[in-house]
Design a protein around this motif. Structure first.
Motif, short mmCIF file in Angstrom:
data_model
loop_
_atom_site.label_atom_id
_atom_site.label_comp_id
_atom_site.label_asym_id
_atom_site.label_seq_id
_atom_site.Cartn_x
_atom_site.Cartn_y
_atom_site.Cartn_z
N ILE A 12 -18.98 17.56 -40.01
CA ILE A 12 -19.87 16.72 -40.92
C ILE A 12 -19.78 15.10 -40.95
O ILE A 12 -20.77 14.59 -41.04
CB ILE A 12 -19.76 17.37 -42.48
N SER A 14 -18.88 12.95 -38.74
CA SER A 14 -19.46 12.44 -37.73
C SER A 14 -20.74 12.38 -37.78
O SER A 14 -21.53 11.15 -37.35
CB SER A 14 -18.97 13.24 -36.38
N HIS A 15 -21.40 13.36 -38.15
CA HIS A 15 -22.74 13.07 -38.43
C HIS A 15 -23.29 12.10 -39.60
O HIS A 15 -24.07 11.47 -39.60
CB HIS A 15 -23.63 14.44 -38.67
N ASP A 18 -23.27 8.91 -38.07
CA ASP A 18 -24.10 8.37 -37.37
C ASP A 18 -25.25 7.89 -38.18
O ASP A 18 -26.17 7.11 -37.84
CB ASP A 18 -24.50 9.67 -36.44
N GLU A 19 -25.50 8.89 -39.49
CA GLU A 19 -26.38 8.45 -40.20
C GLU A 19 -26.57 7.25 -40.97
O GLU A 19 -27.24 6.43 -41.09
CB GLU A 19 -26.62 9.63 -41.32
N HIS A 234 -28.75 22.54 -42.22
CA HIS A 234 -28.53 22.10 -41.10
C HIS A 234 -27.59 20.51 -41.42
O HIS A 234 -27.77 19.87 -42.28
CB HIS A 234 -29.71 21.61 -40.42
N VAL A 235 -26.61 20.36 -40.48
CA VAL A 235 -25.74 19.12 -40.76
C VAL A 235 -26.44 17.82 -40.81
O VAL A 235 -26.10 17.04 -41.50
CB VAL A 235 -24.65 19.19 -39.63
N ARG A 236 -27.43 17.71 -39.95
CA ARG A 236 -28.24 16.51 -40.19
C ARG A 236 -28.87 16.21 -41.61
O ARG A 236 -28.96 15.18 -42.15
CB ARG A 236 -29.31 16.29 -38.96
N ALA A 239 -26.01 15.13 -43.53
CA ALA A 239 -25.78 13.95 -43.43
C ALA A 239 -26.69 12.97 -44.20
O ALA A 239 -26.35 11.85 -44.76
CB ALA A 239 -25.66 13.58 -41.94
#
Length: 345
Positions: A12, A14-15, A18-19, A234-236, A239
């Motif tokens: 989680i 690392s996402h 990125d976000e 979903h992980v995105r 995030a």
């Protein structure tokens, strides 16, 4: 905004990194697996806190564990680690914390009895589980119960060591907020899945275990009767919820205290549904329902995420079918460093 992300090289975390970058923020990754820095090390935490405005605390030992012998490891990683982080934040004057919470703090979800209204069944008896009686019954009359959505004001009832450590993290953070005038938001994740999930460990989520079986050409093995209801998010989307919450935290100057938000898709599915969808997306063998069980597991737990949507404006955007297809296509775990997306103190 400069944000320290503990566990920032994890699934989680690392996402979230990125976000954060995608929304113009500066993440500072702090991760034992990435660079050997342990959140239980006060010197390393002190150095990492330099110049940050908020902390996004994702570092934790996750999963149900194998037996009670895992308890010291969970308590050390999750509760001692959080205590060290909070103590160093107090010294550094960092007053904004976003905590990775979990739906496991609730125990069983919300249930209604036709005769007694909302009730809270206790832990399921091993004799019932062994006999294939998986559904909780009304503690007053023994009637069948209708499961519903659990909200943030539900009573806390952790059913295993991991759940207990996640609740203890929230209590520690709330105490820190009172003592320092800080502000804490805890995002209580439901069943997070997506690219980068860890594989083939006893602590992996059920979606990761099913995907690993299918990758080996084996049928997913579904515990109980497959009727356990969960909220797979979903992980995105998770995030995005983290970054929305961090922006809200840093934009609430003068406010203090603790608040919790559920993070779920709002689209409950059964574990059997998820196994079937993943098997179909992988063109693999059909799931096998085993009747096996684990003490400490709950039957149904699904989220009411209305508060997060209403107060912070977050909305999940990845549909279940799309997410399962993406998971079947499968990207292995990666870290932000592989994309050059690592901030440093």
């Amino acid at each position: 905004m400069r944000v320290l992300v503990t566990g920032g090289a994890g699934f989680i975390g690392s996402h979230i990194v990125d976000e954060l970058i995608g929304r113009g923020h500066e993440p500072v990754v702090f991760d034992l697996a990435e660079d050997g820095r342990d959140v239980r090390d006060p010197v390393a935490v002190r150095e990492a806190l330099a110049g940050v405005e908020a902390v996004c605390h994702q570092a934790a030992k996750v999963g149900l564990g194998k037996d009670f012998g895992d308890a010291p490891g969970y308590v050390s990683a999750n509760d001692l680690g959080t205590a060290v982080l909070l103590a160093e934040m107090a010294q550094a004057g960092v007053r904004r914390l976003l905590l990775a919470g979990s739906m496991v703090v609730y125990g069983e979800g919300r249930y209604e009895c036709p005769a007694h209204g909302v009730v809270r069944p206790g832990p399921r008896a091993e004799a019932d589980l062994a006999a294939g009686r998986f559904e909780p019954r009304c503690p007053d009359c023994g009637a069948d119960l209708a499961p519903g959505l659990v909200s943030e004001d539900a009573p806390m009832d952790p059913r295993n060591v991991y759940a207990t450590t996640k609740l203890a993290q929230e209590h520690l953070a709330a105490s820190w907020a009172r003592a320092t005038g800080g502000r804490v938001l805890s995002l209580r994740y439901h069943n997070v899945y997506g690219p980068g999930m860890p594989r083939d460990t006893p602590y992996a989520g059920v979606a990761a275990l099913f995907r690993s079986a299918l990758a080996r050409g084996e049928a997913p093995h579904v515990f109980e009767d497959g009727g356990q209801r969960r909220d797979f998010v979903h992980v995105r989307d998770v995030a995005a919820a983290n970054v929305v919450a961090l922006e809200a935290l840093t934009g609430t100057a003068g406010t203090t205290g603790f608040a919790a938000y559920n993070v779920g898709s709002g689209d409950p599915r059964t574990v059997g549904d998820m196994a079937a969808a993943l098997a179909a997306a992988c063109a693999g063998p059909d799931p096998v329902v085993t009747g096996e069980y684990r003490l400490g597991d709950v039957r149904h737990i699904t989220a009411d995420s209305a508060r997060l949507r209403r107060e912070l404006g977050w909305l999940p955007v990845v549909p279940f079918a799309v997410g399962m297809a993406e998971l079947a296509a499968g990207a292995d775990a990666r870290t932000p460093r592989e994309s050059g997306l690592v901030g440093r103190p």
